[in-house]
Design an enzyme around this catalytic site. Structure first.
Site, PDB file in Angstrom:
ATOM      1  N   ASP A 140       0.847  -1.089   0.113  1.00  0.00           N
ATOM      2  CA  ASP A 140      -0.093  -0.080   0.010  1.00  0.00           C
ATOM      3  C   ASP A 140       0.790   1.345   0.036  1.00  0.00           C
ATOM      4  OD1 ASP A 140      -2.435   1.504   0.031  1.00  0.00           O
ATOM      5  OD2 ASP A 140      -2.722   1.021   2.084  1.00  0.00           O
ATOM      6  N   HIS A 150       2.758   3.252  -8.726  1.00  0.00           N
ATOM      7  CA  HIS A 150       2.482   1.851  -9.187  1.00  0.00           C
ATOM      8  C   HIS A 150       3.733   1.048  -9.932  1.00  0.00           C
ATOM      9  CE1 HIS A 150      -1.258   1.957  -7.621  1.00  0.00           C
ATOM     10  NE2 HIS A 150      -1.993   2.689  -8.646  1.00  0.00           N
ATOM     11  N   LEU A 174      11.256 -20.556  -4.368  1.00  0.00           N
ATOM     12  CA  LEU A 174      10.273 -19.511  -3.697  1.00  0.00           C
ATOM     13  C   LEU A 174       8.693 -19.537  -4.713  1.00  0.00           C
ATOM     14  CD1 LEU A 174       9.627 -16.982  -1.887  1.00  0.00           C
ATOM     15  CD2 LEU A 174      10.128 -15.763  -3.836  1.00  0.00           C
TER      16      LEU A 174
HETATM   17  C1  FPP Z   1      -2.013   0.087  -3.304  1.00  0.00           C
HETATM   18  O1  FPP Z   1      -1.598   1.397  -3.311  1.00  0.00           O
HETATM   19  C2  FPP Z   1      -1.552  -0.502  -4.567  1.00  0.00           C
HETATM   20  C3  FPP Z   1      -2.121  -1.144  -5.290  1.00  0.00           C
HETATM   21  C4  FPP Z   1      -3.694  -1.296  -5.563  1.00  0.00           C
HETATM   22  C5  FPP Z   1      -1.430  -1.697  -6.674  1.00  0.00           C
HETATM   23  C6  FPP Z   1      -0.168  -2.397  -6.070  1.00  0.00           C
HETATM   24  C7  FPP Z   1       0.585  -3.030  -7.262  1.00  0.00           C
HETATM   25  C8  FPP Z   1       2.030  -3.029  -7.221  1.00  0.00           C
HETATM   26  C9  FPP Z   1       2.771  -2.642  -6.057  1.00  0.00           C
HETATM   27  C10 FPP Z   1       2.715  -3.327  -8.536  1.00  0.00           C
HETATM   28  C11 FPP Z   1       2.114  -4.443  -8.981  1.00  0.00           C
HETATM   29  C12 FPP Z   1       3.298  -5.018  -9.678  1.00  0.00           C
HETATM   30  C13 FPP Z   1       3.570  -6.318 -10.261  1.00  0.00           C
HETATM   31  C14 FPP Z   1       4.683  -7.034 -10.507  1.00  0.00           C
HETATM   32  C15 FPP Z   1       2.252  -7.073 -10.740  1.00  0.00           C
HETATM   33  P1  FPP Z   1      -2.700   2.621  -3.453  1.00  0.00           P
HETATM   34  O2  FPP Z   1      -2.524   2.918  -4.912  1.00  0.00           O
HETATM   35  O3  FPP Z   1      -3.936   2.403  -2.972  1.00  0.00           O
HETATM   36  O4  FPP Z   1      -1.815   3.856  -2.708  1.00  0.00           O
HETATM   37  P2  FPP Z   1      -2.370   5.071  -1.892  1.00  0.00           P
HETATM   38  O5  FPP Z   1      -3.505   4.348  -0.737  1.00  0.00           O
HETATM   39  O6  FPP Z   1      -1.337   5.760  -1.353  1.00  0.00           O
HETATM   40  O7  FPP Z   1      -3.214   5.691  -2.767  1.00  0.00           O
END
Ligand code: FPP
Length: 256
Positions: free
Chosen positions: A35, A52, A146
């Site tokens: 997050d 992201h 893994l």
């Molecule tokens: C939450 O942060 C994050 C997500 C919903 C997306 C997570 C995805 C990645 C970390 C990249 C994925 C990588 C691969 C390899 C598939 P948020 O956007 O809700 O953050 P915020 O709460 O600060 O707005």
């Protein structure tokens, strides 16, 4: 007298807690709610998708570190069944990330004997996303290192509902007695079937909730929260979490 005994006990507990990571008590399964991508980007005056994209780089760092540490399963919460509510541009971007990640990293993951898996509702995913993930699953299915388990279009409440539906159908068809339904019956119908439950759950960005993630499977997991935004999360943070895990005493409702 009691106070002196308590102080002695506390001191004894502190001194027996490991300050360094020990190899013999590494969590078998670590699950991560990644997050803070959006806030990471906002602080830098960047669009949310930049968060992201940098989050994807953290996925690589942490996968390698987990593998080196001897962790057996790493489940990463990439996209929840609720994340479809986000603006279309952001959803489209997120749906391209697995493909981009695997195009860059799959060869190295194969070399490191990593097995890629996906846990989530496949039928709702765009074809290009599913194709990339299923190709990675196919190419790595015999790997024995893994397990890198992407939770994508995953939602725990839906998972439990579908599990109950399957079980009800088995009862309806006369293959299962109601009295034989046990915890293990539910467990074996979950999307995580075959994997051990997470020993350690990490959530980044300072939020203190589970967000519909592995609700059944986390019943006895150790929880570790950090204020670090996911794109900044690195090997050292993973070590900190594991060291803290190794200091905990897991009692599963029993005594010591
Ligand atoms: C939450 O942060 C994050 C997500 C919903 C997306 C997570 C995805 C990645 C970390 C990249 C994925 C990588 C691969 C390899 C598939 P948020 O956007 O809700 O953050 P915020 O709460 O600060 O707005």
């Amino acid at each position: 007298m009691i106070k002196r005994f308590q102080a002695w006990l506390q001191q004894k507990e502190q001194s027996s807690k490991p300050q360094e990571l020990t190899r013999d008590n590494v969590p078998e399964h670590v699950a991560i709610i990644m997050d803070g991508n959006g806030r990471w980007a906002k602080h830098r005056g960047l669009p949310r998708v930049a968060g992201h994209h940098n989050g994807m780089k953290a996925v690589k760092r942490v996968t390698i570190a987990a593998n080196d540490m001897g962790i057996k399963v790493l489940t990463m919460y990439v996209f929840s069944t609720e994340n479809w509510k986000r603006p279309k541009d952001e959803v489209d971007f997120l749906m391209k990330l697995p493909q981009e990640f695997l195009a860059i990293e799959l060869d190295e993951l194969i070399e490191k004997n990593v097995q890629v898996r996906m846990m989530g509702y496949r039928e709702d995913l765009p074809e290009h996303t599913l194709r990339a993930l299923e190709e990675a699953e196919r190419k790595t299915k015999h790997n024995t290192g893994l397990i890198l388990n992407f939770a994508l279009n995953y939602g725990s409440q839906r998972e439990i509902v579908e599990s109950v539906r399957h079980i009800a159908r088995e009862v309806e068809a006369g293959r299962l007695n109601v009295d034989d339904i046990e915890e293990a019956t539910i467990h074996s119908h979950l999307l995580s079937n075959g994997l051990p439950d997470p020993d350690l759950l990490i959530r980044t960005s300072g939020e203190l909730r589970l967000s519909n993630f592995m609700l059944w499977q986390l019943a006895y997991s150790e929880l570790w929260f950090t204020d670090i935004y996911w794109p900044d999360f690195n090997e050292q943070h993973l070590r900190e979490a594991v060291i803290e895990y190794q200091r905990r005493s897991r009692r599963y409702g029993g005594l010591q």
